[in-house]
Design an enzyme around this catalytic site. Structure first.
Site, PDB file in Angstrom:
ATOM      1  N   GLN A   1      -5.685 -12.019  32.987  1.00 20.03           N
ATOM      2  CA  GLN A   1      -5.122 -10.771  32.472  1.00 20.03           C
ATOM      3  C   GLN A   1      -3.717 -10.606  33.021  1.00 20.03           C
ATOM      4  OE1 GLN A   1      -5.409  -7.816  30.863  1.00 20.03           O
ATOM      5  NE2 GLN A   1      -3.793  -6.815  32.028  1.00 20.03           N
ATOM      6  N   THR A   2      -2.782 -10.197  32.151  1.00 28.32           N
ATOM      7  CA  THR A   2      -1.463  -9.873  32.684  1.00 28.32           C
ATOM      8  C   THR A   2      -0.769  -8.848  31.806  1.00 28.32           C
ATOM      9  OG1 THR A   2       0.705 -10.740  33.324  1.00 28.32           O
ATOM     10  CG2 THR A   2      -0.369 -11.831  31.474  1.00 28.32           C
ATOM     11  N   ARG A   3       0.062  -8.025  32.448  1.00 30.49           N
ATOM     12  CA  ARG A   3       0.948  -7.142  31.699  1.00 30.49           C
ATOM     13  C   ARG A   3       2.391  -7.358  32.159  1.00 30.49           C
ATOM     14  NH1 ARG A   3      -0.814  -3.334  35.842  1.00 30.49           N
ATOM     15  NH2 ARG A   3       1.020  -2.342  36.702  1.00 30.49           N
TER      16      ARG A   3
ATOM     17  N   HIS B   1       5.512 -15.367  36.913  1.00 30.09           N
ATOM     18  CA  HIS B   1       6.378 -16.120  37.815  1.00 30.09           C
ATOM     19  C   HIS B   1       5.548 -17.225  38.474  1.00 30.09           C
ATOM     20  CE1 HIS B   1       9.618 -13.333  37.098  1.00 30.09           C
ATOM     21  NE2 HIS B   1       8.816 -12.317  37.374  1.00 30.09           N
TER      22      HIS B   1
ATOM     23  N   HIS C   1       1.849 -16.520  39.919  1.00 27.96           N
ATOM     24  CA  HIS C   1       0.725 -16.403  38.999  1.00 27.96           C
ATOM     25  C   HIS C   1       0.455 -17.716  38.264  1.00 27.96           C
ATOM     26  CE1 HIS C   1       0.740 -11.729  38.999  1.00 27.96           C
ATOM     27  NE2 HIS C   1       0.020 -12.237  39.969  1.00 27.96           N
TER      28      HIS C   1
ATOM     29  N   GLY D   1      -6.756 -10.783  40.971  1.00 27.47           N
ATOM     30  CA  GLY D   1      -5.746 -10.891  42.019  1.00 27.47           C
ATOM     31  C   GLY D   1      -5.762  -9.680  42.911  1.00 27.47           C
ATOM     32  N   ARG D   2      -4.754  -9.593  43.749  1.00 30.42           N
ATOM     33  CA  ARG D   2      -4.627  -8.406  44.600  1.00 30.42           C
ATOM     34  C   ARG D   2      -4.189  -7.230  43.751  1.00 30.42           C
ATOM     35  NH1 ARG D   2      -2.322  -9.482  50.187  1.00 30.42           N
ATOM     36  NH2 ARG D   2      -0.731  -8.040  49.486  1.00 30.42           N
ATOM     37  N   ASP D   3      -4.763  -6.075  44.008  1.00 31.49           N
ATOM     38  CA  ASP D   3      -4.398  -4.834  43.317  1.00 31.49           C
ATOM     39  C   ASP D   3      -4.405  -4.996  41.793  1.00 31.49           C
ATOM     40  OD1 ASP D   3      -3.823  -2.121  43.310  1.00 31.49           O
ATOM     41  OD2 ASP D   3      -1.652  -2.414  43.413  1.00 31.49           O
ATOM     42  N   HIS D   4      -5.444  -5.652  41.296  1.00 31.21           N
ATOM     43  CA  HIS D   4      -5.582  -5.861  39.847  1.00 31.21           C
ATOM     44  C   HIS D   4      -5.573  -4.514  39.116  1.00 31.21           C
ATOM     45  CE1 HIS D   4      -7.255  -8.154  36.312  1.00 31.21           C
ATOM     46  NE2 HIS D   4      -7.546  -6.922  35.959  1.00 31.21           N
ATOM     47  N   ALA D   5      -4.740  -4.424  38.074  1.00 34.13           N
ATOM     48  CA  ALA D   5      -4.663  -3.218  37.230  1.00 34.13           C
ATOM     49  C   ALA D   5      -4.303  -1.965  38.030  1.00 34.13           C
ATOM     50  CB  ALA D   5      -5.957  -2.984  36.448  1.00 34.13           C
TER      51      ALA D   5
END
Ligand SMILES: [Zn+2]
Length: 388
Positions: A198-200, A204, A207, A292-296
């Site tokens: 997932q990405t918004r 880089h 990721h 990941g860390r602090d997802h969303a």
């Protein structure tokens, strides 16, 4: 059908609410004479997700029992895990207009053709303070998800959906694969295990590294950028897509990785949204999901590892999809490679690490971040976009 390959959808059946052929024509004709409800951009995203089965087993906007079940225990009344309510807001004015209708035509904007018919099963009062604290862990209006929730109607109308047509899109058309379509691709390529990302944001090196670490242990990678509504200060979807394309053309193996659009709107609900994102990706056919860390997350509302820890509140078999937790990663000059605090023993000064603010400042000055941080092809796209 490839509906259960490589992993069964949530609840076992891939939902498809889209009418076709004569049924669609009949539904459109019926909708023309029904009371109309204009839905907002976020609700339209949810409608699209529901239509294609991304939110299986849901077949429409949730009713009161499921709503409270999700808030209180992160489960539907049928016992399946579910972390974020999917509801249709109704203002007092809307309520007056649609009244006690059994069926309502849903329209993407005033005067537009209806995209779906809602077969109404009930109306209920939305408990906004309860929803804010349960889903977002805060009721501060500075939180974009809380704000969007408070901006929508005080009532909800529940019911099953019959969809006339998917919301029209004129962007990324070739990337808009439904869950049935991503599953078909996975089957055709023989991917028995697939990790979803997932990405918004633009991707880089950090990721890219995480995705490739995950890909080392599975057959395929689905980069699944969220392209529904985001915060105004997030990077524009068209710019992000050009970054993903540049990365894929230069650095990703075509037979092992693919890009597709995730049409959801962003909630910024951190841990709960990580669960919601994972379940949706299971519906798209992913067997694994990167957390990941602090997802969303947004601001400082959530702890760094909250989105990883919340998966422990479920039995692995009830979620089905396997979360893969990752640390933040970086280039280390002493390692001469990418690593993370798990794999690199060196000091902070050996690692290439830049804050988001610093990166934005460099890009807006027309300056590429170090190539250990960002691929030059990606940096150039972002620089051009900032100077346009
Ligand atoms: Zn190192």
């Amino acid at each position: 059908m490839s509906d259960t390959f490589p992993i069964p959808p949530h609840g076992g059946t891939l939902i498809d609410l889209l009418a076709t052929g004569d049924a669609a024509a009949n539904l459109a004709a019926e909708a023309a004479n029904l009371p109309k409800l204009v839905i907002n951009e976020r609700e339209l995203s949810d409608l699209e997700m529901l239509a294609v089965g991304a939110l299986s087993p849901l077949t429409g906007f949730q009713g009161e029992d499921d709503y409270h079940g999700v808030l209180e225990s992160m489960h539907l009344t049928n016992g399946l895990p579910w972390a974020i309510p999917v509801v249709l807001g109704l203002s007092a004015e809307d309520q007056h207009r649609v009244g006690g209708a059994d069926s309502i035509a849903l329209c993407p904007s005033e005067g537009a053709d209806p995209v779906a018919v809602l077969r109404v099963t009930g109306q209920f009062k939305r408990d906004k303070p309860k929803e804010a604290l349960a889903v977002y862990r805060t009721d501060e209006l500075d939180h974009p998800g809380v704000k969007a929730m408070y901006d929508s109607g005080d009532l909800c109308v529940a019911g099953t959906l019959e969809v006339i047509a998917l919301p029209g899109h004129d962007d990324f058309v070739s990337y808009r694969l439904t869950p049935a379509q991503t599953r078909a691709v996975f089957k055709e390529r023989g991917w028995r295990t697939v990790v979803g990302f997932q990405t918004r944001n633009p991707i880089h090196r950090a990721h890219e590294y995480i995705q490739k670490c995950a890909l080392e242990i599975v057959d395929g990678l689905l980069v699944h950028p969220l392209m529904g509504a985001t915060k105004a200060d997030d990077v524009r979807p068209d710019v992000r897509m050009r970054c993903y394309e540049a990365l894929f053309s230069g650095y990703y193996p075509r037979d092992r990785a693919m890009i597709s659009v995730f049409p959801a709107a962003m909630r910024y609900a951190g841990p709960r949204e990580a669960i919601w994102h994972a379940i949706a990706r299971k519906n798209y056919g992913c067997t694994h999901f990167i957390v990941g860390r602090d997802h969303a997350g947004v601001g400082t509302y959530y702890g760094t590892y909250d989105a990883q820890k919340i998966f422990e509140e479920f039995e692995p078999e009830e979620l089905g999809i396997q979360p893969l937790n990752f640390e933040h990663s970086f280039w280390c000059h002493k390692c001469e490679g990418m690593g993370s605090p798990k794999t690199c023993p060196h000091e902070a000064e050996d690692r290439v690490s830049l804050s988001g603010t610093k990166v934005r400042e460099m890009l807006s000055n027309g300056e590429r971040p170090p190539l250990e941080f960002s691929r030059p092809e990606v940096a150039d796209i972002l620089i051009a976009a900032m100077q346009a």
